[in-house]
Motif scaffolding. Sequence first.
Motif, PDB file in Angstrom:
ATOM      1  N   UNK A  65       0.816  -1.211   0.000  1.00  0.00           N
ATOM      2  CA  UNK A  65       0.000   0.000   0.000  1.00  0.00           C
ATOM      3  C   UNK A  65       0.852   1.265   0.000  1.00  0.00           C
ATOM      4  N   UNK A  66       1.976   1.221   0.731  1.00  0.00           N
ATOM      5  CA  UNK A  66       2.845   2.397   0.861  1.00  0.00           C
ATOM      6  C   UNK A  66       4.303   1.925   0.901  1.00  0.00           C
TER       7      UNK A  66
ATOM      8  N   UNK B 269       1.363   4.476  -2.660  1.00  0.00           N
ATOM      9  CA  UNK B 269       2.007   5.772  -2.438  1.00  0.00           C
ATOM     10  C   UNK B 269       3.410   5.555  -1.892  1.00  0.00           C
TER      11      UNK B 269
ATOM     12  N   UNK C 234       5.112  -1.283   3.121  1.00  0.00           N
ATOM     13  CA  UNK C 234       3.998  -1.497   4.044  1.00  0.00           C
ATOM     14  C   UNK C 234       2.859  -2.165   3.291  1.00  0.00           C
TER      15      UNK C 234
END
Lengths: 337, 337, 337, 337
Positions: D149-150, D222, D242
């Motif tokens: 996700x990140x 992101x 992450x």
Amino acid sequence: MTLKLGVIGTGAIGQEHIRRCSYVLQGAKVVAVSDINLKGAAEAVKRLGLEAEVLSDGEQVINSSNVDALIVTSWDPTHEAFVLAAIAAGKPVFCEKPLAITAEGCKRIVDAEIAYGRRLVQVGFMRPYDQGYQALKKVIDSGEIGQPLMLHCAHRNPAVDESYSTDMAITNTLIHELSVLRWLLNEDFVSAQVIFPRATAHTHAKLRDPQIVLLETVKGVRIDVEIFVNCKYGYDIQTEVVGESGIASLPEPSSVLLRSNAKRSHNILTDWKDRFIDAYDTELQDFINGVIKGELTGPSAWDGYAASTAADACVKAQNTSGPVSISLPPRPAFYER
Amino acid sequence: MTLKLGVIGTGAIGQEHIRRCSYVLQGAKVVAVSDINLKGAAEAVKRLGLEAEVLSDGEQVINSSNVDALIVTSWDPTHEAFVLAAIAAGKPVFCEKPLAITAEGCKRIVDAEIAYGRRLVQVGFMRPYDQGYQALKKVIDSGEIGQPLMLHCAHRNPAVDESYSTDMAITNTLIHELSVLRWLLNEDFVSAQVIFPRATAHTHAKLRDPQIVLLETVKGVRIDVEIFVNCKYGYDIQTEVVGESGIASLPEPSSVLLRSNAKRSHNILTDWKDRFIDAYDTELQDFINGVIKGELTGPSAWDGYAASTAADACVKAQNTSGPVSISLPPRPAFYER
Amino acid sequence: MTLKLGVIGTGAIGQEHIRRCSYVLQGAKVVAVSDINLKGAAEAVKRLGLEAEVLSDGEQVINSSNVDALIVTSWDPTHEAFVLAAIAAGKPVFCEKPLAITAEGCKRIVDAEIAYGRRLVQVGFMRPYDQGYQALKKVIDSGEIGQPLMLHCAHRNPAVDESYSTDMAITNTLIHELSVLRWLLNEDFVSAQVIFPRATAHTHAKLRDPQIVLLETVKGVRIDVEIFVNCKYGYDIQTEVVGESGIASLPEPSSVLLRSNAKRSHNILTDWKDRFIDAYDTELQDFINGVIKGELTGPSAWDGYAASTAADACVKAQNTSGPVSISLPPRPAFYER
Amino acid sequence: MTLKLGVIGTGAIGQEHIRRCSYVLQGAKVVAVSDINLKGAAEAVKRLGLEAEVLSDGEQVINSSNVDALIVTSWDPTHEAFVLAAIAAGKPVFCEKPLAITAEGCKRIVDAEIAYGRRLVQVGFMRPYDQGYQALKKVIDSGEIGQPLMLHCAHRNPAVDESYSTDMAITNTLIHELSVLRWLLNEDFVSAQVIFPRATAHTHAKLRDPQIVLLETVKGVRIDVEIFVNCKYGYDIQTEVVGESGIASLPEPSSVLLRSNAKRSHNILTDWKDRFIDAYDTELQDFINGVIKGELTGPSAWDGYAASTAADACVKAQNTSGPVSISLPPRPAFYER
């Protein structure tokens, strides 16, 4: 109820315990103190802001009708007599290590306490109250690493002065491992051997440093403890428990991670007083609570006796080429947990 | 002197604070409580073994002649009124976050306190009392890593339920970073921007998770905070401060090192209540000591107002594509440390 | 120049070395092989895509005019004869450990090599070529931690089968510590003692596991090596060097840091073949380069002899209650580095 | 078969690649070189002990009948022309980054290669060959941490000189993240934003340092990358992924654990050339093997084009207040892996 404490010995350690009981912990207040140095005792009372009497000696404190329980932080050789006097007066007593300077002295205290019929004595072995050691014991007791087979330990200190002699590595330093490892494994030792590596340049004539103590337990667990009191780099305690299916190690104290000067690093403590600082609070609060509740559960006179017996064997082993037997009578039912 | 406390709100957090003040900390005793649920308040008093009155509402507690100081742990929207009433009664008040549910509400409290002429309010931002954050601030203040330029932070929680909505990531979760980072850097924020990465599958319709909040300070320090409240793996707080010559990171909580199943590992906490558990004790003891001494030094109403202003901007930024300005009036001299 | 290699023994280890020399390293090519199992040797040649002769025995390979140098990876008891034959033929030989199955056998090889007048033998002790051990030696040699005083080591393996007996803990497992620690400290051992902790439940009748070997060096450095071949949790090598002013430890292999399931963890290897995998490449390239250059500098026949002598003492110590003396003649000038 | 290589550009990087191909890797030999500085080229050939021709320019090397494949390590602005010429000559070419100094230049190379009909180009993006990055990708691809996700990344360098300008943080430094993160996630970027924190005192007028680049991928992942080229403390690469159920971080390079001077520490590298040193060997061996086998699989011209397009957007974003769109045409089937 506020427990009224008498403190025998107002040196550095005594003042620290007075501070804790007065300003940090709950349920107690220091009402009387004594010290060989009466003037120093009076100054300590003043500096610590106590409303406490300065009595002329430890017996006076023990026998004062205003005192419910005792804290003994006097010169080591006086501990035994004060503890016996406290038992004779039927008063609970927290005694800083050593309980007595000989195993026989510890045994006299054990016998007196058993004769009294109820536990009155708690010895100042603080490591079982340390959160790191408690977490370690929890892992071992859970069975997660299987049966412990070997322990690799180290007790390292940056530097000691010329008054620190070879035997003190056992009586002052290793004594903490001799108590906490019994608690950790719930076992007694059966033998001790001491090995002297080549000495560090940073020691003095009366001190062989470092030393390695090899211990064996009843169930055959083998323990090595490196004692290095002039290690230079820091105050560092290591306890690694090797079990049948895994290894658990004592946590390092929590510290900032720093990236600087081409290193990623954590600080290591340098002062022994900082390493288990919270455990001193916890052990004394446990004593106070135990006295108020009517049941002491902390390190007992028997634990003091067992550690002292082991220490005697280790000191003997310093001057013996092979292992020295450690024999301890069976633990009396009086001390069953 | 024993400070006589009145506690408004006897839910989970209130009961924890009552327990601390009664059985752990020094110098205070709970003499009166109230709660919307009077029956629950009575049961709490009984279960916690207090000698305390159960009064019918918070105002009664505030105005009781037997109460010296207040602890507010009631439903968030009621905090402002209780704190204002405490100020009106001239009594010190420890208010759990949020100080008020709007920045304007916080400002009303600030104005009332300044009008009163002396600090009466401490807000329950506990992280500055955490030993890890204190160690981190000490490194920064020493200049060892140079001027801070960037902070990389994360606030991660295993899972939240369906009542947790997108804005709560700011008001309930990020609020702690919004307060502690101001304290850490001794700076205010000037803008906030929120970025939404692709969402985790483990969230629900009313919650966009995770989120990244970008903050800028007066001096141009840039901060990114990852907020991930359904991260699954644990409760994990990270604060990394990148300075001109080095990097300092918040310590990981101390834990056993385990070698097992082809991994060497440390446990990560899973319950937010455990992460700063000691800091709750320390902040309340600091409040009690401060009231007794006559000078509060903990997080102030101004700190609550500043955090609330920043939180408002962050919530707005959740629905804005670019940065949202944060403007705070200059800090009144009244709040100079 | 391309060194033409003959490989004696095409089992698992032999095939790995053939693969390295053929496809990874520079400057050599395998031109002849032999194995007790000729069919297996032929299949290996085919599978590895070699243009190599399959000869009927090791002597044929050694004496082939097409072979410049030998690699001996045959059944352990045959190593001595093949190495002596290689020396007799004046050809360099890389011999997997053990150089010989007895110290006397190693001594015969040393004597033959000295008589030959030039180093021809390199023993397959790969750890000195491991980047981690090289980094560790660099720290020690820099003087940064002062004179080494104690080493704490461990050699742990998940599980062994029923063919692995108590003495193999020395001859197959500890042999690597017996060689690398001599290299690390640039010292010889003077005594060995073996301690048997309580045994793990995960062993079998013919294997006492774990064991602790205590070694002493000429300068009095004390070394403890835990050997635990059924440790369950992983393949784990530890070497901690305690010096007069600091401690340096062998690096853990680099691995991903994972946060998952309430743990932050790194993987531990489980297969011994992975632990020093790069060092096998480096030691063989060093042999090839050394032969081409005309000067071997890797672990010598003397190193093999010294390790074997120490191993003999350790096996004897397994059945002796105290330390067993290790006596090694002075290192001949022939082997001065 | 021995691949005959021509090397265009015999500066520092060119000499390193020549060294690798000649003395470390298998299957290739350098037969021709050129450089703007012919004298330097000749000295390099001599110093490196090559049997190689010094030709007067890159075209000569490309068109030499003795040369099978090319390595381009010349001045950045000349890369495009040499690669196009290599494609025109139908010869495989390993081109150090940048493939071209503009995205359009990269596109011309892509078009030429597609027109040629077979991959001929490998770009010198070495990080996918790094064992640490490979381990990280393996964890991500296993699904163990769920969908990424990140990403939180950092590229830090101790110091740069006055010739290093703000845009070079993208073109010279971030370019490695722009390539490896596409490989790690198997995704393209859709936008870039650059944030400038307060500048470090340790920079110069033509360089804004540090910078934070925010990237967004097609799937909404992101990414934040901190670029800090005067960080003082070391050369430090961080990549934290992450995911929905866990976090995986790039391994730290393996290093000795030192306890010294009240710190437990690991060294951090200081020279960028050391950080991925093994990956340079691996990428070139992969190129050599690929040419010999007839199929290149390393970073392609398309990867160079994608990274260049992203870099252009990042440089533009340095001078734009919000995000800048990154648009890349769909990847041609020609480049499907």
